[in-house]
Design an enzyme around this catalytic site. Structure first.
Site, PDB file in Angstrom:
ATOM      1  N   GLU A   1       0.497  -3.756  -3.946  1.00 25.76           N
ATOM      2  CA  GLU A   1      -0.829  -3.217  -4.257  1.00 25.76           C
ATOM      3  C   GLU A   1      -0.644  -2.128  -5.319  1.00 25.76           C
ATOM      4  O   GLU A   1       0.132  -1.187  -5.117  1.00 25.76           O
ATOM      5  CB  GLU A   1      -1.476  -2.630  -2.991  1.00 25.76           C
ATOM      6  CG  GLU A   1      -1.898  -3.703  -1.995  1.00 25.76           C
ATOM      7  CD  GLU A   1      -2.365  -3.128  -0.656  1.00 25.76           C
ATOM      8  OE1 GLU A   1      -3.290  -3.695  -0.069  1.00 25.76           O
ATOM      9  OE2 GLU A   1      -1.804  -2.107  -0.182  1.00 25.76           O
TER      10      GLU A   1
ATOM     11  N   HIS B   1       2.226   0.061  -3.747  1.00 28.32           N
ATOM     12  CA  HIS B   1       2.462  -0.124  -2.313  1.00 28.32           C
ATOM     13  C   HIS B   1       3.141  -1.459  -2.031  1.00 28.32           C
ATOM     14  O   HIS B   1       2.540  -2.520  -2.212  1.00 28.32           O
ATOM     15  CB  HIS B   1       1.126  -0.002  -1.566  1.00 28.32           C
ATOM     16  CG  HIS B   1       1.276  -0.035  -0.090  1.00 28.32           C
ATOM     17  ND1 HIS B   1       0.412  -0.702   0.748  1.00 28.32           N
ATOM     18  CD2 HIS B   1       2.225   0.508   0.718  1.00 28.32           C
ATOM     19  CE1 HIS B   1       0.814  -0.557   1.991  1.00 28.32           C
ATOM     20  NE2 HIS B   1       1.911   0.164   2.004  1.00 28.32           N
TER      21      HIS B   1
ATOM     22  N   SER C   1       1.496   4.541   2.166  1.00 31.77           N
ATOM     23  CA  SER C   1       0.526   3.569   2.669  1.00 31.77           C
ATOM     24  C   SER C   1      -0.692   4.294   3.225  1.00 31.77           C
ATOM     25  O   SER C   1      -1.665   3.658   3.602  1.00 31.77           O
ATOM     26  CB  SER C   1       1.164   2.688   3.746  1.00 31.77           C
ATOM     27  OG  SER C   1       1.657   3.476   4.780  1.00 31.77           O
TER      28      SER C   1
ATOM     29  N   ASN D   1      -3.738  -2.884   4.646  1.00 26.87           N
ATOM     30  CA  ASN D   1      -3.764  -2.104   5.891  1.00 26.87           C
ATOM     31  C   ASN D   1      -5.178  -1.886   6.423  1.00 26.87           C
ATOM     32  O   ASN D   1      -5.373  -1.719   7.627  1.00 26.87           O
ATOM     33  CB  ASN D   1      -3.049  -0.769   5.711  1.00 26.87           C
ATOM     34  CG  ASN D   1      -1.545  -0.939   5.786  1.00 26.87           C
ATOM     35  OD1 ASN D   1      -1.057  -2.002   6.173  1.00 26.87           O
ATOM     36  ND2 ASN D   1      -0.805   0.091   5.421  1.00 26.87           N
TER      37      ASN D   1
HETATM   38  N1  CAA Z   1      16.534  -9.278   2.476  1.00 24.44           N
HETATM   39  C1  CAA Z   1      16.724 -10.510   1.961  1.00 24.44           C
HETATM   40  N2  CAA Z   1      16.270 -11.633   2.530  1.00 24.44           N
HETATM   41  C2  CAA Z   1      15.597 -11.497   3.695  1.00 24.44           C
HETATM   42  C3  CAA Z   1      15.351 -10.248   4.306  1.00 24.44           C
HETATM   43  C4  CAA Z   1      15.868  -9.101   3.631  1.00 24.44           C
HETATM   44  N3  CAA Z   1      15.701  -7.872   4.123  1.00 24.44           N
HETATM   45  N4  CAA Z   1      14.639 -10.437   5.433  1.00 24.44           N
HETATM   46  C5  CAA Z   1      14.430 -11.771   5.538  1.00 24.44           C
HETATM   47  N5  CAA Z   1      15.016 -12.402   4.498  1.00 24.44           N
HETATM   48  C6  CAA Z   1      15.028 -13.820   4.213  1.00 24.44           C
HETATM   49  C7  CAA Z   1      15.983 -14.581   5.097  1.00 24.44           C
HETATM   50  O1  CAA Z   1      17.317 -14.529   4.634  1.00 24.44           O
HETATM   51  C8  CAA Z   1      15.424 -15.989   5.030  1.00 24.44           C
HETATM   52  O2  CAA Z   1      15.809 -16.632   3.832  1.00 24.44           O
HETATM   53  P1  CAA Z   1      16.820 -17.865   3.825  1.00 24.44           P
HETATM   54  O3  CAA Z   1      16.119 -18.912   4.639  1.00 24.44           O
HETATM   55  O4  CAA Z   1      17.014 -18.199   2.392  1.00 24.44           O
HETATM   56  O5  CAA Z   1      18.051 -17.324   4.475  1.00 24.44           O
HETATM   57  C9  CAA Z   1      13.926 -15.751   4.909  1.00 24.44           C
HETATM   58  O6  CAA Z   1      13.759 -14.406   4.458  1.00 24.44           O
HETATM   59  C10 CAA Z   1      13.233 -15.908   6.228  1.00 24.44           C
HETATM   60  O7  CAA Z   1      13.824 -15.036   7.186  1.00 24.44           O
HETATM   61  P2  CAA Z   1      14.185 -15.423   8.685  1.00 24.44           P
HETATM   62  O8  CAA Z   1      14.600 -16.863   8.727  1.00 24.44           O
HETATM   63  O9  CAA Z   1      15.108 -14.383   9.220  1.00 24.44           O
HETATM   64  O10 CAA Z   1      12.882 -15.227   9.539  1.00 24.44           O
HETATM   65  P3  CAA Z   1      11.385 -15.544   9.214  1.00 24.44           P
HETATM   66  O11 CAA Z   1      11.220 -16.909   8.655  1.00 24.44           O
HETATM   67  O12 CAA Z   1      10.602 -15.144  10.409  1.00 24.44           O
HETATM   68  O13 CAA Z   1      11.004 -14.517   8.057  1.00 24.44           O
HETATM   69  C11 CAA Z   1       9.917 -12.453   7.607  1.00 24.44           C
HETATM   70  C12 CAA Z   1      11.133 -13.147   8.227  1.00 24.44           C
HETATM   71  C13 CAA Z   1       9.943 -12.694   6.105  1.00 24.44           C
HETATM   72  C14 CAA Z   1      10.043 -10.988   7.898  1.00 24.44           C
HETATM   73  C15 CAA Z   1       8.620 -13.115   8.213  1.00 24.44           C
HETATM   74  O14 CAA Z   1       8.703 -13.119   9.613  1.00 24.44           O
HETATM   75  C16 CAA Z   1       7.364 -12.401   7.804  1.00 24.44           C
HETATM   76  O15 CAA Z   1       6.838 -12.625   6.712  1.00 24.44           O
HETATM   77  N6  CAA Z   1       6.840 -11.546   8.706  1.00 24.44           N
HETATM   78  C17 CAA Z   1       5.640 -10.768   8.452  1.00 24.44           C
HETATM   79  C18 CAA Z   1       6.035  -9.525   7.712  1.00 24.44           C
HETATM   80  C19 CAA Z   1       4.842  -8.695   7.348  1.00 24.44           C
HETATM   81  O16 CAA Z   1       3.704  -8.948   7.705  1.00 24.44           O
HETATM   82  N7  CAA Z   1       5.131  -7.635   6.578  1.00 24.44           N
HETATM   83  C20 CAA Z   1       4.110  -6.683   6.186  1.00 24.44           C
HETATM   84  C21 CAA Z   1       4.135  -5.552   7.142  1.00 24.44           C
HETATM   85  S1  CAA Z   1       2.910  -4.363   6.741  1.00 24.44           S
HETATM   86  C22 CAA Z   1       3.655  -3.370   5.625  1.00 24.44           C
HETATM   87  O17 CAA Z   1       4.810  -3.456   5.291  1.00 24.44           O
HETATM   88  C23 CAA Z   1       2.788  -2.346   4.988  1.00 24.44           C
HETATM   89  C24 CAA Z   1       2.597  -1.060   5.645  1.00 24.44           C
HETATM   90  O18 CAA Z   1       2.128  -0.167   4.987  1.00 24.44           O
HETATM   91  C25 CAA Z   1       2.857  -0.838   7.062  1.00 24.44           C
END
Ligand code: CAA
Length: 290
Positions: free
Chosen positions: A152, A140, A119, A190
């Protein structure tokens, strides 16, 4: 180029998700880790994720079992020699990555495409450590890989159109949307996310509100799934610190520089969920303590 066998180097936070989604899409996957204990830890994550998907009714049990069976593992780089695509998702350490790419370059056929999940590093520099800079790009992914729809596809100045085309096809086949972007610090997401998260930390430093209040405000006021402090703990404060420094080194914009509080928390070992403490505290299962 038809891809059948995909290599993944690194079975950590990102690598396990990449291996899993590729296996679920029908690819034969071989993952390389340095030690058996990291392979075991990676499979634990894959199993927990597949279990969640089965319980949530998103994947049939038999399908999950078949996908799990498509993931082979190894501790030897040379076992990746038959892959048409190798995705690297190891620690953000330039020297380590360059050594790995030199090794891969020597054992993989010339047609094999290399893609880095970095990243923060310059794709052109990584590509230059191989004799195939045209078959080299960034790929990415976002955390959690199994859920986040974006990839990406990063085009270095040396990447060929054919390589981009193959990666577009791969990205679509694993059920993601690929967005092609330039090899520039932060790529697209990012570049926007890091200054936003730094602004939240500065708001906290200035006593605007507590982390809980800022998180609640952003979730409800902007409709984001996570507030900035929950997200910082989720991706890791060390990752945010590193990415901020990379952006600031290149562009020298004040909003990209890491805030003093972030630096101090990282130096104190408060890296977020993975270390049990960041802006919030977590138990051994990674659940937030009340
Ligand atoms: N594997 C499989 N399914 C998963 C999972 C995983 N690791 N994590 C979450 N889920 C699923 C859950 O099972 C759930 O599905 P079901 O309803 O069918 O069971 C669904 O995703 C939603 O999860 P939760 O109910 O636990 O919680 P939530 O609604 O808050 O979703 C989240 C969790 C998807 C993480 C959500 O909070 C989200 O989108 N958060 C933002 C994440 C984000 O911004 N990520 C980018 C970070 S930056 C990056 O990664 C780049 C970098 O370079 C730093």
């Amino acid at each position: 180029m038809a891809l059948q066998r995909v290599g993944v180097v690194g079975f950590g936070l990102m690598g396990h998700g990449i291996a899993q989604v590729a296996a679920q899409a029908g690819y034969q996957v071989i993952v390389r880790e340095t030690e058996q204990r990291f392979i075991d830890a990676g499979f634990k994550r894959v199993d927990a994720s597949l279990d969640r998907m089965v319980k949530g009714g998103r994947v049939a049990e038999a399908e999950a079992k078949t996908a799990r069976g498509r993931i082979e593992t190894t501790t030897e780089v040379k076992a990746l020699r038959d892959c048409q695509l190798v995705i690297e998702a190891i620690t953000e350490d330039l020297a380590l990555k360059k050594t790995l790419y030199r090794e891969l370059d020597a054992i993989c056929p010339p047609a094999t495409i290399f893609a880095s999940n970095t990243s923060s590093m310059t794709i052109a520099e990584l590509a230059a450590s191989t004799k195939r800079p045209d078959r080299f790009a960034g790929l990415h992914f976002f955390n959690p890989v199994q859920v986040m729809k974006l990839v990406e596809i990063v085009r270095a100045i040396t990447t060929s159109d054919e390589t981009i085309g193959t990666l577009r096809e791969f990205t679509a086949k694993i059920g993601k949307t690929g967005v092609v972007c330039k090899d520039t610090p932060g790529f697209i997401v990012n570049r926007l996310l890091i200054p936003y998260l730094n602004a939240a930390i500065r708001a906290l430093e200035e006593g605007v509100a507590t982390p809980e209040e800022i998180d609640e405000a952003v979730k409800l006021g902007l409709g984001y799934p996570m507030g900035p402090f929950t997200l910082l703990d989720y991706v890791g404060l060390d990752t945010q610190y590193h990415a901020s420094n990379v952006l600031y080194d290149e562009f020298k914009r004040p909003d990209q520089a890491p805030p003093p509080l972030l630096k101090r928390m990282v130096l104190a070992g408060h890296h977020g969920r993975k270390s049990g403490r960041g802006f919030y505290q977590y138990d051994e299962k990674g659940e937030r303590k009340k």
